[in-house]
Each structure stands twice: as C-alpha cells, then as structure tokens.
Motif scaffolding. Sequence first.
Motif, PDB file in Angstrom:
ATOM      1  N   LYS A   1      15.046 -19.117  16.241  1.00  0.00           N
ATOM      2  CA  LYS A   1      13.851 -18.307  16.458  1.00  0.00           C
ATOM      3  C   LYS A   1      12.609 -19.194  16.521  1.00  0.00           C
ATOM      4  O   LYS A   1      11.728 -18.974  17.362  1.00  0.00           O
ATOM      5  CB  LYS A   1      13.710 -17.268  15.357  1.00  0.00           C
ATOM      6  N   MET A   2      12.528 -20.209  15.646  1.00  0.00           N
ATOM      7  CA  MET A   2      11.391 -21.118  15.681  1.00  0.00           C
ATOM      8  C   MET A   2      11.335 -21.872  17.017  1.00  0.00           C
ATOM      9  O   MET A   2      10.268 -22.039  17.610  1.00  0.00           O
ATOM     10  CB  MET A   2      11.456 -22.100  14.508  1.00  0.00           C
ATOM     11  N   ILE A   3      12.491 -22.316  17.497  1.00  0.00           N
ATOM     12  CA  ILE A   3      12.542 -23.046  18.773  1.00  0.00           C
ATOM     13  C   ILE A   3      12.102 -22.134  19.913  1.00  0.00           C
ATOM     14  O   ILE A   3      11.312 -22.534  20.780  1.00  0.00           O
ATOM     15  CB  ILE A   3      13.962 -23.601  19.018  1.00  0.00           C
ATOM     16  N   GLU A   4      12.605 -20.898  19.933  1.00  0.00           N
ATOM     17  CA  GLU A   4      12.225 -19.953  20.981  1.00  0.00           C
ATOM     18  C   GLU A   4      10.726 -19.645  20.942  1.00  0.00           C
ATOM     19  O   GLU A   4      10.079 -19.565  21.989  1.00  0.00           O
ATOM     20  CB  GLU A   4      13.036 -18.669  20.853  1.00  0.00           C
ATOM     21  N   ASP A   5      10.188 -19.463  19.738  1.00  0.00           N
ATOM     22  CA  ASP A   5       8.755 -19.205  19.619  1.00  0.00           C
ATOM     23  C   ASP A   5       7.941 -20.383  20.152  1.00  0.00           C
ATOM     24  O   ASP A   5       6.923 -20.198  20.831  1.00  0.00           O
ATOM     25  CB  ASP A   5       8.372 -18.920  18.161  1.00  0.00           C
ATOM     26  N   GLU A   6       8.389 -21.600  19.852  1.00  0.00           N
ATOM     27  CA  GLU A   6       7.684 -22.786  20.334  1.00  0.00           C
ATOM     28  C   GLU A   6       7.755 -22.868  21.865  1.00  0.00           C
ATOM     29  O   GLU A   6       6.757 -23.201  22.520  1.00  0.00           O
ATOM     30  CB  GLU A   6       8.297 -24.041  19.707  1.00  0.00           C
ATOM     31  N   GLU A   7       8.928 -22.538  22.419  1.00  0.00           N
ATOM     32  CA  GLU A   7       9.062 -22.548  23.878  1.00  0.00           C
ATOM     33  C   GLU A   7       8.145 -21.502  24.514  1.00  0.00           C
ATOM     34  O   GLU A   7       7.504 -21.763  25.532  1.00  0.00           O
ATOM     35  CB  GLU A   7      10.515 -22.283  24.281  1.00  0.00           C
TER      36      GLU A   7
ATOM     37  N   ARG B   1       5.346 -20.340  23.280  1.00  0.00           N
ATOM     38  CA  ARG B   1       3.975 -20.829  23.160  1.00  0.00           C
ATOM     39  C   ARG B   1       3.656 -21.867  24.240  1.00  0.00           C
ATOM     40  O   ARG B   1       2.601 -21.820  24.879  1.00  0.00           O
ATOM     41  CB  ARG B   1       3.754 -21.447  21.781  1.00  0.00           C
ATOM     42  N   SER B   2       4.602 -22.786  24.451  1.00  0.00           N
ATOM     43  CA  SER B   2       4.345 -23.827  25.468  1.00  0.00           C
ATOM     44  C   SER B   2       4.320 -23.217  26.870  1.00  0.00           C
ATOM     45  O   SER B   2       3.511 -23.630  27.701  1.00  0.00           O
ATOM     46  CB  SER B   2       5.404 -24.924  25.377  1.00  0.00           C
ATOM     47  N   LEU B   3       5.185 -22.241  27.154  1.00  0.00           N
ATOM     48  CA  LEU B   3       5.161 -21.582  28.463  1.00  0.00           C
ATOM     49  C   LEU B   3       3.860 -20.819  28.682  1.00  0.00           C
ATOM     50  O   LEU B   3       3.310 -20.810  29.787  1.00  0.00           O
ATOM     51  CB  LEU B   3       6.355 -20.634  28.606  1.00  0.00           C
ATOM     52  N   ARG B   4       3.348 -20.192  27.641  1.00  0.00           N
ATOM     53  CA  ARG B   4       2.084 -19.455  27.772  1.00  0.00           C
ATOM     54  C   ARG B   4       0.924 -20.413  28.039  1.00  0.00           C
ATOM     55  O   ARG B   4      -0.004 -20.096  28.774  1.00  0.00           O
ATOM     56  CB  ARG B   4       1.816 -18.622  26.518  1.00  0.00           C
ATOM     57  N   LYS B   5       0.979 -21.600  27.414  1.00  0.00           N
ATOM     58  CA  LYS B   5      -0.066 -22.584  27.675  1.00  0.00           C
ATOM     59  C   LYS B   5      -0.016 -23.066  29.118  1.00  0.00           C
ATOM     60  O   LYS B   5      -1.034 -23.273  29.757  1.00  0.00           O
ATOM     61  CB  LYS B   5       0.081 -23.782  26.740  1.00  0.00           C
TER      62      LYS B   5
END
Length: 151
Positions: free
Chosen positions: A76-82, A84-88
Amino acid sequence: MERAHPKSAVKTKDQPKDKNSKVTVPKPAAKENTRPQEFKLHTGHRALKRAMFNYSVATKFYLLEIQKRQVQKVQKMIEDEEIRSLRKEMVPKAQLMPFFDRPFFPQRSNRPLTIPREPSFRSVNSTCWSCISENEVYCFHQLAHAWNPIT
C-alpha cells in the motif's frame, strides 16, 4: 449339528485310559485368583501433546497473518508513492512555442525505397491452407471444399 457322544465314548483326564488299570492322574493344583495389574492410560500424555501441537499451529497461523499484514502495508505504501509521483507528473503544462527564427525544412530519408510485389492468390497444389497447416484449432476446410463444383 453336532452329534451327541455317549458318556462312555467321552474320556476325560481324570479317567484312566484302560478301565482295568487303576492309575489315577492327580488333579492340578488350584490356581490363585488373578489380580488385575495396574495400567496407565496415555490419554493425559496424548492430550498434552495435542495441546502443544494446536498451540504451535495457532502460533504459525498468527505469524503468517502478521506477515501478510506487513506485506500488504508495504504494498500500500508503494502504491501510494507511485500515485503521488504520477500526480506530480500529470500536472498540465503548456506546449513549447516553435522557433520561428529557424523554420522546419524536411529532409529526404536515407532508407531505401520499398519495392512493391504482386500478391499471390493461387493455392498450392490445389488444396486449401487449412488442409496444409496442422496447428489450426478449427478446421473449416470441409466447408471450403463444399463450394467447389463436383467434377
């Protein structure tokens, strides 16, 4: 059914083999009353072993559940980070302005031209392609042959 023997025919240990001889066989001494031996049941020991086994199985399941939770938490942490990076990365940006001082001049390619060929529609040895290929899952060549006139 059993036949009943007359008493004279049935011999016992107490009676002599010959009626004229008076040899008597002494009776065996009377046996003492038997006393039951003390025995130990293993039910208590088996119950203890089973309780230990059940505890070890429960512990194993508990540890597996904890490990699953940890793996899910990391995923879940990895998916959330991905996310966040996609939104940026998806922040809309304006296209760059073309350079009007240097206009685009197309250049001829260095690759050779393609030589066209005529397609070949004739069949090989007057058979259809589905008859030739063995890897076909569905074989429709019977329908194809049905259209040919009978000669």
